[in-house]
Design a protein around this motif. Structure first.
Motif, mmCIF file in Angstrom:
data_model
loop_
_atom_site.group_PDB
_atom_site.id
_atom_site.type_symbol
_atom_site.label_atom_id
_atom_site.label_comp_id
_atom_site.label_asym_id
_atom_site.label_seq_id
_atom_site.Cartn_x
_atom_site.Cartn_y
_atom_site.Cartn_z
ATOM 1 N N GLY A 1 -6.466 4.244 -6.002
ATOM 2 C CA GLY A 1 -8.118 3.201 -6.505
ATOM 3 C C GLY A 1 -8.963 4.309 -5.028
ATOM 4 N N HIS A 2 -8.464 5.601 -5.191
ATOM 5 C CA HIS A 2 -8.895 7.184 -4.188
ATOM 6 C C HIS A 2 -9.654 8.073 -5.180
ATOM 7 C CE1 HIS A 2 -11.154 3.965 -1.916
ATOM 8 N NE2 HIS A 2 -9.882 3.372 -1.299
ATOM 9 N N LEU B 1 -4.463 3.707 -11.568
ATOM 10 C CA LEU B 1 -3.778 4.490 -11.892
ATOM 11 C C LEU B 1 -4.606 5.936 -11.904
ATOM 12 C CD1 LEU B 1 -1.093 3.614 -14.710
ATOM 13 C CD2 LEU B 1 -0.842 3.742 -12.346
ATOM 14 N N PRO B 2 -4.272 6.771 -11.644
ATOM 15 C CA PRO B 2 -5.316 8.132 -11.957
ATOM 16 C C PRO B 2 -5.409 8.333 -13.229
ATOM 17 C CG PRO B 2 -3.191 9.045 -10.476
ATOM 18 C CD PRO B 2 -3.229 7.231 -10.781
ATOM 19 N N GLY B 3 -5.824 9.261 -14.025
ATOM 20 C CA GLY B 3 -6.200 9.844 -15.202
ATOM 21 C C GLY B 3 -5.854 10.965 -15.073
ATOM 22 N N ARG C 1 0.404 -1.063 -0.419
ATOM 23 C CA ARG C 1 0.074 -0.102 -0.103
ATOM 24 C C ARG C 1 1.112 1.212 -0.148
ATOM 25 N NH1 ARG C 1 -3.599 0.269 5.226
ATOM 26 N NH2 ARG C 1 -1.246 -0.759 6.173
ATOM 27 N N GLY C 2 0.102 2.242 -0.167
ATOM 28 C CA GLY C 2 1.306 3.286 -0.736
ATOM 29 C C GLY C 2 0.125 5.089 -0.472
ATOM 30 N N ILE C 3 0.639 5.672 0.102
ATOM 31 C CA ILE C 3 0.162 7.249 -0.097
ATOM 32 C C ILE C 3 1.266 8.424 -0.753
ATOM 33 C CG2 ILE C 3 0.259 8.047 2.392
ATOM 34 C CD1 ILE C 3 -2.120 9.118 2.719
ATOM 35 N N ALA C 4 0.179 9.685 -1.337
ATOM 36 C CA ALA C 4 1.137 10.191 -2.032
ATOM 37 C C ALA C 4 0.927 11.672 -1.061
ATOM 38 C CB ALA C 4 0.923 10.459 -3.557
ATOM 39 N N GLY D 1 1.077 13.675 -9.541
ATOM 40 C CA GLY D 1 1.888 13.573 -10.139
ATOM 41 C C GLY D 1 2.661 12.561 -9.203
ATOM 42 N N ALA D 2 2.819 12.728 -7.685
ATOM 43 C CA ALA D 2 3.317 11.915 -6.587
ATOM 44 C C ALA D 2 2.552 11.226 -6.794
ATOM 45 C CB ALA D 2 2.852 12.533 -5.463
ATOM 46 N N GLY D 3 1.236 11.021 -7.294
ATOM 47 C CA GLY D 3 0.881 9.676 -7.084
ATOM 48 C C GLY D 3 1.260 8.529 -7.961
ATOM 49 N N LEU D 4 1.108 9.248 -8.801
ATOM 50 C CA LEU D 4 1.706 7.645 -10.362
ATOM 51 C C LEU D 4 3.155 7.406 -10.049
ATOM 52 C CD1 LEU D 4 0.814 10.585 -13.278
ATOM 53 C CD2 LEU D 4 0.440 7.881 -13.206
#
Length: 274
Positions: A40-41, A269-271, A23-26, A251-254
């Motif tokens: 996913g969110h 993945l975020p759009g 798991r992770g978070i940006a 971008g950090a999420g990517l």
């Protein structure tokens, strides 16, 4: 105005193999807003950067002008976000944290320490220009100017092949603008930084980046009165994501998603909106 030539390459921690990570978070820790992105969110937190809910108005802001000035309050704020997004056990997580390109060594060290205290397997520090480019930049690998218009900082960064070639920073932002006057100060600051880069550029990278159009990020990029003036004064079109204020955290999420894929996890993945 601070400046940097031939800046850091991609943090080696981004390329590490994080065994055991699932798991992770940006996180994007700003002077006025703190944003968090969860696989996913998407963006799950976009709150005022106040460390203590009971603080008096105008006080308790743990980050000022791109510096952590109250580590205790900042740690509490990050702890609340991590508790909500990841739960109490974070031994299988990795956290990606964005920071200003020209953040000082003290800010980076304190930020890493605070994130490490949350208990993840790994901490990845990523500058905001490369985070913004990961989400909304072109994929040709050529030169790119990233203009980050924040609440208390304005940064202009020249990226070449994904590396920081040059950067400028001014402690001027949206919070310094008089709501009754046009945003002349911020626009002038951006133009001065771009011109300073151009004058010191020996390889034509700045001109090439301008021809493609600079990428504008941050809360100021959501204001047409600022972006239109920058485009007119530079004489080039500008690039904007659909929600410029969240460009950096997305971008950090990517980057986080890329790390999780290498660890054997397949997050959503975020759009990438233009």
């Amino acid at each position: 105005m601070r400046s940097l030539h031939d800046g850091p390459r991609l943090d080696p921690s981004v390329r590490r193999d994080y065994r055991g990570v699932t798991r992770g978070i940006a996180l994007d820790l700003g002077s006025s807003r703190t944003r968090a992105w969860l696989p996913g969110h998407g963006v799950i937190a976009d709150t005022g950067a106040c460390g203590d809910p009971g603080a008096e108005p105008g006080h308790g802001r743990p980050v000022r002008r791109g510096r952590i000035v109250d580590p205790v309050s900042c740690g509490r704020m990050l702890g609340r976000i991590a508790e909500t997004a990841l739960g109490a056990d974070r031994t299988d997580t990795v956290i990606v944290l964005s920071h200003p390109v020209l953040a000082g060594s003290e800010h980076r060290a304190v930020a890493r320490e605070l994130i490490a205290a949350l208990g993840p397997i790994g901490v990845i520090a990523l500058d905001s220009a490369r985070a913004a480019a990961a989400y909304a930049g072109p994929r040709d690998g050529g030169p790119l100017l990233v203009v980050d218009l924040g609440a208390e900082l304005t940064e202009v960064t020249l990226l070449v092949d994904g590396l920081v070639r040059d950067a400028r920073q001014a402690e001027t932002g949206l919070s310094d603008l008089d709501p009754c006057e046009p945003p002349t100060a911020v626009v002038r600051t951006v133009l001065d930084m771009v011109m300073a880069m151009w004058q010191q550029d020996r390889h034509g990278a700045v001109l090439g980046a301008l021809r493609k159009g600079p990428l504008l990020a941050g809360g100021g990029a959501a204001r047409p009165d600022i972006t239109d003036r920058i485009a007119v004064r530079l004489g080039v079109p500008v690039r904007l994501a659909e929600d410029p204020a969240t460009t950096v955290v997305r971008g950090a999420g990517l980057i986080l998603s890329s790390v999780l894929r290498r660890a054997g996890v397949a997050p959503a993945l975020p759009g990438r909106q233009r």
